[in-house]
Design an enzyme around this catalytic site. Structure first.
Site, mmCIF file in Angstrom:
data_model
loop_
_atom_site.group_PDB
_atom_site.id
_atom_site.type_symbol
_atom_site.label_atom_id
_atom_site.label_comp_id
_atom_site.label_asym_id
_atom_site.label_seq_id
_atom_site.Cartn_x
_atom_site.Cartn_y
_atom_site.Cartn_z
ATOM 1 N N HIS A 204 1.050 -1.063 0.014
ATOM 2 C CA HIS A 204 0.017 0.007 0.045
ATOM 3 C C HIS A 204 0.903 1.220 -0.076
ATOM 4 O O HIS A 204 2.263 1.117 0.379
ATOM 5 C CB HIS A 204 -0.918 0.037 1.277
ATOM 6 N N ASP B 63 2.822 -4.278 7.996
ATOM 7 C CA ASP B 63 1.469 -3.587 7.838
ATOM 8 C C ASP B 63 0.284 -4.511 7.986
ATOM 9 O O ASP B 63 -0.066 -5.580 6.961
ATOM 10 C CB ASP B 63 1.581 -2.922 6.441
ATOM 11 N N GLN C 80 -4.940 -5.355 6.760
ATOM 12 C CA GLN C 80 -5.737 -6.112 6.323
ATOM 13 C C GLN C 80 -5.653 -7.590 7.040
ATOM 14 O O GLN C 80 -6.604 -8.469 6.515
ATOM 15 C CB GLN C 80 -5.456 -6.306 4.751
ATOM 16 N N LYS D 37 -10.823 -0.889 10.096
ATOM 17 C CA LYS D 37 -10.788 -2.110 9.320
ATOM 18 C C LYS D 37 -10.897 -3.219 10.469
ATOM 19 O O LYS D 37 -11.273 -4.322 9.785
ATOM 20 C CB LYS D 37 -9.683 -2.284 8.703
ATOM 21 N N CYS E 91 -4.901 2.494 -3.647
ATOM 22 C CA CYS E 91 -3.560 3.108 -2.927
ATOM 23 C C CYS E 91 -2.396 2.018 -3.238
ATOM 24 O O CYS E 91 -1.888 1.831 -2.329
ATOM 25 C CB CYS E 91 -3.877 3.440 -1.742
#
Length: 415
Positions: free
Chosen positions: A132, A209, A212, A235, A373
């Protein structure tokens, strides 16, 4: 044998869970809402909405500073949320849980507070092609500031990152390795356990990261053995404007504050400032108190569910969606990794993704369209944009059937 995970918890029931999310009862353009944009932001359950409302109605005050009752109550609620988050990701200590605005701020904090003071000209930061923008741009900035070099590990045509290819790029100049746990654009689950181990064996610090990943799989930062792990509340069925940066305490202790102001200090004179202890050293100013409380309520809600059943339901949704969409003529799924989270990116010949998203909205179906993104990923596949349907445990097979029918309707319009 009794399933220990289900002791005191009902087995996963999508109808029961859906009833806890009030927005899912909405109609859009006269059609029942099918919310398939969870990769961008998930919906909030009643437990989160109620926790935020309770705080705003009865307990709001600034924290850590007041001796009056409201301030003490607000502080207790805020810090209780930190404890819930520490338990949720299995941090060794609550000192390792820093509240930030989201994944983006967490990564920028590491870039500026850890990497920038350390890096010298010629040093390297290693990322992957799947990242991302939030895991690209902060490293570009710090490279410009220090003279370091950004190195990018390749991706294949299935949207997979191969450990051997990443490890081949780990050199004696690599100071930090940063990668996604799950790709937001393609759904690929990266082999982070092996990648973290490879980096650690070379003395390379790791940042993951997890934006997700945390909604779709258990995350244990001690088991992963990563140095930093960042994720966003919105999220994870929580509020916007709040997230978590996990950091290994030994690293956080040595890092200077990223921002200066109130609450990150112990003492200030014009000649010298003494910084606060962890985690407050990195939480300058009045924080998003209600957001933290809401995020704490979100993980408490998740802990009340049969998460093993919820994750199995999501995997079944992914399988069904992949089969349903693959059966549509002139539809191409972009990203076919063997290991994926519950997300499908696709393009339909002759129909621009933005037009497709507009037509689907007329049928009450919310998806994401655009570059997500992740423009380098789009460039790799020679696409300007894709349509993306991303699922949470409250989605249903009927919604996927509706998605397929709406795509066929869009194709007929542009035929």
């Amino acid at each position: 044998m009794k399933n220990i995970a289900l002791v005191g918890k009902p087995r996963f029931d999508v109808k029961f869970v859906r009833a806890e999310f009030p927005v899912l009862a909405r109609s859009i353009h006269g059609k029942p809402l099918a919310y398939l944009d969870n990769g961008a932001s998930s919906q909030r359950p009643n437990a989160v909405i109620d926790a935020v409302n309770e705080y705003e109605r009865h307990h709001h005050a600034n924290i850590h500073r007041g001796v009056h009752t409201l301030s003490q109550e607000a502080t207790a609620l805020y810090e209780a949320a930190r404890d819930r988050l520490a338990s949720f990701i299995h941090a060794r200590s609550r000192r390792e849980v820093i509240f930030v605005r989201g994944t983006t701020e967490g990564i920028n904090l590491v870039a500026q507070s850890y990497a920038r003071p350390l890096l010298q000209r010629g040093d390297e930061i290693l990322i992957t092609y799947l990242e991302h923008h939030a895991n690209i741009v902060p490293w570009q900035l710090v490279c410009e500031q220090t003279g370091a070099k950004l190195v990018v590990a390749p991706m294949d045509e299935r949207g997979e990152i191969h450990s051997d290819a990443v490890e081949a790029l780990m050199s004696d100049r690599t100071r930090l390795f940063a990668c996604a746990h799950v790709s937001n654009a393609l759904g690929t689950v990266l082999p982070i356990r092996r990648l973290i181990a490879a980096a650690k064996s070379r003395g390379i610090v790791t940042l993951i990261d997890g934006a997700q990943a945390v909604p779709h799989m258990p995350v244990d930062v001690q088991d992963l053995d990563c140095d930093f792990y960042a994720f966003s509340g919105h999220k994870l069925f929580g509020p916007t404007g709040i997230g978590v940066l996990y950091g290994r305490e030994s690293l956080l202790d040595r890092m200077p504050p990223w921002q200066g102001g109130g609450d990150m200090i112990l003492a200030v004179t014009f000649g010298k400032t003494t910084y606060n202890s962890l985690p407050y050293k990195f939480e300058a100013g009045t924080p998003n108190i209600s957001g933290a409380i809401g995020l704490g309520a979100a993980v408490e809600f998740l802990d009340s569910l049969d998460l093993e059943g919820a994750h199995a339901h999501e995997h079944a949704l992914l399988t069904y969606a992949s089969e349903t969409l693959s059966a549509i003529d002139e539809l191409r799924i972009v990203g076919t990794a063997k290991h994926k989270a519950s997300l499908v990116s696709f393009v339909v010949a002759g129909v621009h993704p933005h037009d497709l998203g507009t037509i689907l909205d007329e049928d009450g179906i919310a998806i994401r369209t655009g570059h997500h993104c992740a423009m380098p990923v789009m460039d790799y596949f020679k696409l300007a944009a894709t349509a993306r349907a991303s699922f949470a445990f409250y989605n249903t097979f009927d919604e996927i059937d509706r998605l397929g029918a709406a795509i066929l309707r869009a194709r007929s319009i542009f035929a």
